[in-house]
Design a protein around this motif. Structure first.
Motif, PDB file in Angstrom:
ATOM      1  N   THR A  72       0.856  -1.177   0.000  1.00  0.00           N
ATOM      2  CA  THR A  72       0.000   0.000   0.000  1.00  0.00           C
ATOM      3  C   THR A  72       0.891   1.225   0.000  1.00  0.00           C
ATOM      4  O   THR A  72       2.101   1.131   0.226  1.00  0.00           O
ATOM      5  CB  THR A  72      -0.926   0.053   1.237  1.00  0.00           C
ATOM      6  OG1 THR A  72      -0.118   0.239   2.416  1.00  0.00           O
ATOM      7  CG2 THR A  72      -1.749  -1.212   1.370  1.00  0.00           C
ATOM      8  N   ARG A  92      -6.696   7.363  -2.990  1.00  0.00           N
ATOM      9  CA  ARG A  92      -6.933   6.793  -1.662  1.00  0.00           C
ATOM     10  C   ARG A  92      -8.423   6.655  -1.349  1.00  0.00           C
ATOM     11  O   ARG A  92      -8.809   5.795  -0.557  1.00  0.00           O
ATOM     12  CB  ARG A  92      -6.263   7.651  -0.583  1.00  0.00           C
ATOM     13  CG  ARG A  92      -4.746   7.607  -0.624  1.00  0.00           C
ATOM     14  CD  ARG A  92      -4.161   8.313   0.593  1.00  0.00           C
ATOM     15  NE  ARG A  92      -2.716   8.462   0.477  1.00  0.00           N
ATOM     16  CZ  ARG A  92      -1.842   7.507   0.729  1.00  0.00           C
ATOM     17  NH1 ARG A  92      -2.267   6.324   1.105  1.00  0.00           N
ATOM     18  NH2 ARG A  92      -0.543   7.733   0.605  1.00  0.00           N
ATOM     19  N   GLU A 117      -2.212   9.777  -4.328  1.00  0.00           N
ATOM     20  CA  GLU A 117      -2.913  10.480  -3.259  1.00  0.00           C
ATOM     21  C   GLU A 117      -4.415  10.574  -3.537  1.00  0.00           C
ATOM     22  O   GLU A 117      -5.243  10.297  -2.664  1.00  0.00           O
ATOM     23  CB  GLU A 117      -2.319  11.882  -3.094  1.00  0.00           C
ATOM     24  CG  GLU A 117      -2.949  12.699  -1.981  1.00  0.00           C
ATOM     25  CD  GLU A 117      -2.737  12.081  -0.600  1.00  0.00           C
ATOM     26  OE1 GLU A 117      -3.630  12.251   0.266  1.00  0.00           O
ATOM     27  OE2 GLU A 117      -1.701  11.422  -0.397  1.00  0.00           O
ATOM     28  N   SER A 140      -2.274   2.665  -3.559  1.00  0.00           N
ATOM     29  CA  SER A 140      -3.205   3.117  -2.528  1.00  0.00           C
ATOM     30  C   SER A 140      -4.633   2.678  -2.804  1.00  0.00           C
ATOM     31  O   SER A 140      -5.523   2.948  -1.993  1.00  0.00           O
ATOM     32  CB  SER A 140      -3.157   4.648  -2.408  1.00  0.00           C
ATOM     33  OG  SER A 140      -3.594   5.263  -3.605  1.00  0.00           O
ATOM     34  N   SER A 141      -4.874   2.015  -3.937  1.00  0.00           N
ATOM     35  CA  SER A 141      -6.227   1.596  -4.296  1.00  0.00           C
ATOM     36  C   SER A 141      -6.126   0.490  -5.342  1.00  0.00           C
ATOM     37  O   SER A 141      -5.065   0.283  -5.941  1.00  0.00           O
ATOM     38  CB  SER A 141      -7.007   2.774  -4.884  1.00  0.00           C
ATOM     39  OG  SER A 141      -6.500   3.093  -6.165  1.00  0.00           O
TER      40      SER A 141
END
Length: 332
Positions: A138, A272, A269, A304-305
């Motif tokens: 992550t 997320r 960013e 992050s996803s």
């Protein structure tokens, strides 16, 4: 479960379930002929299975679970190899049964292979196959990267690759796509628009105005003017991408955003809180390890996803000229 021999290498196959679930007659223009999920009994792999089953419910196609027994075991004794193979069969059977509990109405099968895991999975890839793998990585410690097999797979695969981290998804909303001026970037916009149509959610297109070219200025006003020109160029690219997405999926809500940060860190960013991030990466004439573009490399090392890497359509030669195969409606 029933077993059968499949493929030239003779992997083991477990069962199948017929009559894929049809939820809607409004099928997006993307074409996915099958889903292939890499499984290894891990928690991230189970997350990948869940994500794929949910995807197959929205866009029906057969789901194949593939486990690869690493061929490094060939250096040990035959008795241990037999034990490893038996363990691999049991692991695959367990993952298959787990998928069955989730995928009522979804066509399911499983294959056991032996070889280099990422190379074997990439060998399952084509323009109409979506490869799916889980990852423990992550982006919560941005920049602290310790390597990722997903980088190798994304580079070697011919078609789209989904990398699914073990992160909560219930509160996530929308699809985000990075916009650039390459064939892969256009394919990524197509894929993202179709996914937003499938999920009936918002699509956000993101373009970075950061320049890799150094610009020396004498005054702050000169710098401000230069930044504004870069922003205007980015907005122009977004207008083109929004038009493309709108023509492809006229009923979705589309937003666009210019960022002044590096594209990789900005996308990480923003993603997320997103259901899915889509990025494009140009297809080389021949796949080379470590040859992913800077943005894809950055995003995959700091995931992050759930993220899909989409390649440019593969050129097809026709009697002295080269066409781009299905750029308007083939994802890959």
């Amino acid at each position: 479960m029933t077993g059968e021999a499949v493929g030239p290498a003779g992997p083991t196959a477990y069962g199948a379930r017929a009559d894929p679930l049809r939820l809607s007659s409004e099928v997006p223009r993307m074409r996915i002929r099958r889903y292939v999920v890499g499984v290894d009994g891990s928690v991230p792999a189970r997350a990948a299975v869940r994500w794929t089953i949910a995807m197959a419910r929205r866009l029906p196609a057969p789901v194949t679970l593939v486990h690869i027994a690493d061929d490094e075991w060939g250096a040990v004794g035959s008795q241990l190899i037999d034990e490893v193979d038996e363990n691999a069969k049991q692991l695959l059977a367990d993952d298959f049964e787990y998928a069955r509990t989730l995928g009522d109405g979804v066509t399911l099968r499983a294959e056991l292979r032996r070889g280099s895991p990422m190379a074997e999975l990439a060998g399952c890839s084509d323009e109409e196959t979506l490869l799916v793998v889980g990852t423990h990585k992550t982006g919560f410690h941005y920049g602290r990267a310790y390597g990722s097999r997903s980088l190798q797979l994304a580079n070697l695969a011919l078609g789209p690759v989904a990398i699914i981290p073990e992160v909560a998804s219930r509160m996530r909303r929308g699809v985000i796509v990075g916009v650039d001026d390459t064939p892969a970037g256009r394919s990524a916009v197509d894929f993202a628009a179709d996914l937003a149509g499938l999920r009936k959610c918002e699509l956000m297109l993101v373009r970075s105005s950061e320049s890799r070219v150094r610009f020396t200025v004498d005054t702050d006003d000169d710098m401000s003017d230069w930044l504004l020109r870069r922003d205007d160029d980015a907005r122009a690219a977004l207008v083109t991408a929004v038009t493309r997405a709108r023509e492809r999926q006229p009923d979705i809500t589309i937003r666009s955003r210019v960022v002044r940060r590096p594209a990789g860190s900005a996308l990480t960013e923003l993603a997320r809180s997103a259901e899915l991030l889509v990025i494009g990466d140009s297809r080389r004439a021949e796949a080379e390890l470590g040859s992913l573009g800077a943005v894809a490399y950055d995003v995959l090392l700091n995931l992050s996803s759930p993220t899909v890497v989409v390649h440019a359509p593969i050129p097809v030669a026709h009697g002295g000229h080269t066409d781009v195969k299905g750029e308007s409606d083939v994802i890959g």
